[in-house]
Design an enzyme around this catalytic site. Structure first.
Site, PDB file in Angstrom:
ATOM      1  N   SER A  31       3.057   6.838   6.578  1.00 19.40           N
ATOM      2  CA  SER A  31       2.003   5.601   7.165  1.00 19.40           C
ATOM      3  C   SER A  31       2.180   4.639   8.239  1.00 19.40           C
ATOM      4  O   SER A  31       1.211   3.527   8.205  1.00 19.40           O
ATOM      5  CB  SER A  31       2.671   4.937   6.008  1.00 19.40           C
ATOM      6  OG  SER A  31       4.360   4.613   5.669  1.00 19.40           O
ATOM      7  N   ASP A 233       5.008  -5.322   4.544  1.00 23.77           N
ATOM      8  CA  ASP A 233       6.292  -4.500   3.433  1.00 23.77           C
ATOM      9  C   ASP A 233       7.497  -4.090   3.774  1.00 23.77           C
ATOM     10  O   ASP A 233       8.022  -4.475   4.571  1.00 23.77           O
ATOM     11  CB  ASP A 233       5.288  -3.848   2.467  1.00 23.77           C
ATOM     12  CG  ASP A 233       5.047  -3.047   3.165  1.00 23.77           C
ATOM     13  OD1 ASP A 233       5.848  -2.161   4.352  1.00 23.77           O
ATOM     14  OD2 ASP A 233       4.355  -1.882   3.157  1.00 23.77           O
ATOM     15  N   HIS A 236       7.036  -1.324   6.322  1.00 23.52           N
ATOM     16  CA  HIS A 236       6.701  -1.264   7.875  1.00 23.52           C
ATOM     17  C   HIS A 236       6.440  -2.648   8.454  1.00 23.52           C
ATOM     18  O   HIS A 236       6.207  -4.145   7.648  1.00 23.52           O
ATOM     19  CB  HIS A 236       4.739  -1.354   7.288  1.00 23.52           C
ATOM     20  CG  HIS A 236       4.534   0.415   6.040  1.00 23.52           C
ATOM     21  ND1 HIS A 236       4.747   0.364   5.253  1.00 23.52           N
ATOM     22  CD2 HIS A 236       4.899   1.190   6.543  1.00 23.52           C
ATOM     23  CE1 HIS A 236       4.485   0.776   4.403  1.00 23.52           C
ATOM     24  NE2 HIS A 236       4.596   2.050   5.555  1.00 23.52           N
TER      25      HIS A 236
END
Length: 259
Positions: A31, A233, A236
């Protein structure tokens, strides 16, 4: 064709060599570098909804797990409509959020045999310093979880050792290990020197556990200025942190684009 392949288990990459210094760039990872491959997959791990992307050029989510991008041009997601024809000749991004290692892939498709001669692979970051890790494994402390950081260091040492073996085995291979651990750890432990005010909590929601579907437009407490935060978040980094990390990676990986 001699192309650049970047293997990213958990890292930040700012791509600035599209078709100019190397003929093609292919990106593999999770991600951290997913640019939208998960948008059309049957998975809960997505980021194609607000507040993700709120600071992008058009203020719209694209599937990137961040609030901002920092650049306008990058390899297209393999699952997108742009990844076809001539676009594939200059590179594509295969990164998929929540992906991991699968040994059989490396056995069936060793990248060197497919033509890769310049490969950059990042180390693991200080996993114990991620907001979600501290919340889940910190036992009420706000400090980095030493056990998880030590695991990352152990993995990185083995990664460096294996890379040296591969370079001795393949004389034409340019393989560079990009140290993401040190750069991110420095930002986290010296936030003031890097222009940050918050390292324990992320910007989205409470900043303790939210990521993917838990980080949404209804999340209560989302900050208004993400540039003061290291993390967007609970997993990340923000655009501001990404820029620092990308500069560090670009400097350490410069040998990949040298003749």
């Amino acid at each position: 064709m001699k192309f650049v392949a970047l293997l990213i288990p958990f890292a930040i990459l700012l791509s600035m060599v599209k078709g100019q210094l190397v003929p093609a760039m292919f990106i593999f990872g999770d991600s951290i570098v997913d640019v939208g491959n998960n948008n059309d997959l049957v998975t809960l791990v997505k980021a194609n909804f607000p507040p993700y992307g709120r600071d992008f050029a058009h203020h719209e989510p694209t599937g990137r797990f961040s609030e901002g991008l920092g650049f306008t041009d990058h390899q297209p997601a393999y699952m997108s409509d742009k990844a076809n024809g001539e676009m594939l000749l200059i590179g594509v991004n295969f990164a998929s959020a929540a992906s991991g290692y699968y040994n059989a892939t490396a056995i069936l498709y060793n990248l060197y045999e497919l033509g890769a001669r310049r490969i950059g692979v990042t180390t693991l970051p200080p996993l114990g310093c991620l907001p979600a890790a501290i919340t889940a494994f910190g036992h009420g402390s706000n400090q980095c979880v030493a056990r998880l950081n030590n695991n990352a260091i152990s993995f990185n040492n083995k990664l460096n050792h294996r890379s040296q073996r591969l370079k001795r085995r393949f004389s034409k291979l340019k393989l560079v290990v990009l140290d993401i651990y040190s750069a991110l750890y420095t930002i986290i432990t010296k936030p003031d020197e890097n222009g940050f005010a918050e390292v324990r909590r992320a910007c989205c929601g409470t900043g303790l556990l939210e990521t993917s579907i838990l980080c949404n437009q209804h999340s209560i407490g989302t900050c208004s200025n993400a540039s003061q935060y290291v993390f967007w978040d609970s997993f990340h980094p923000t655009e501001a942190a990404n820029k620092i990390l990308a500069t560090n990676l670009s400097n350490s990986g410069s040998s990949l684009i040298q003749p």
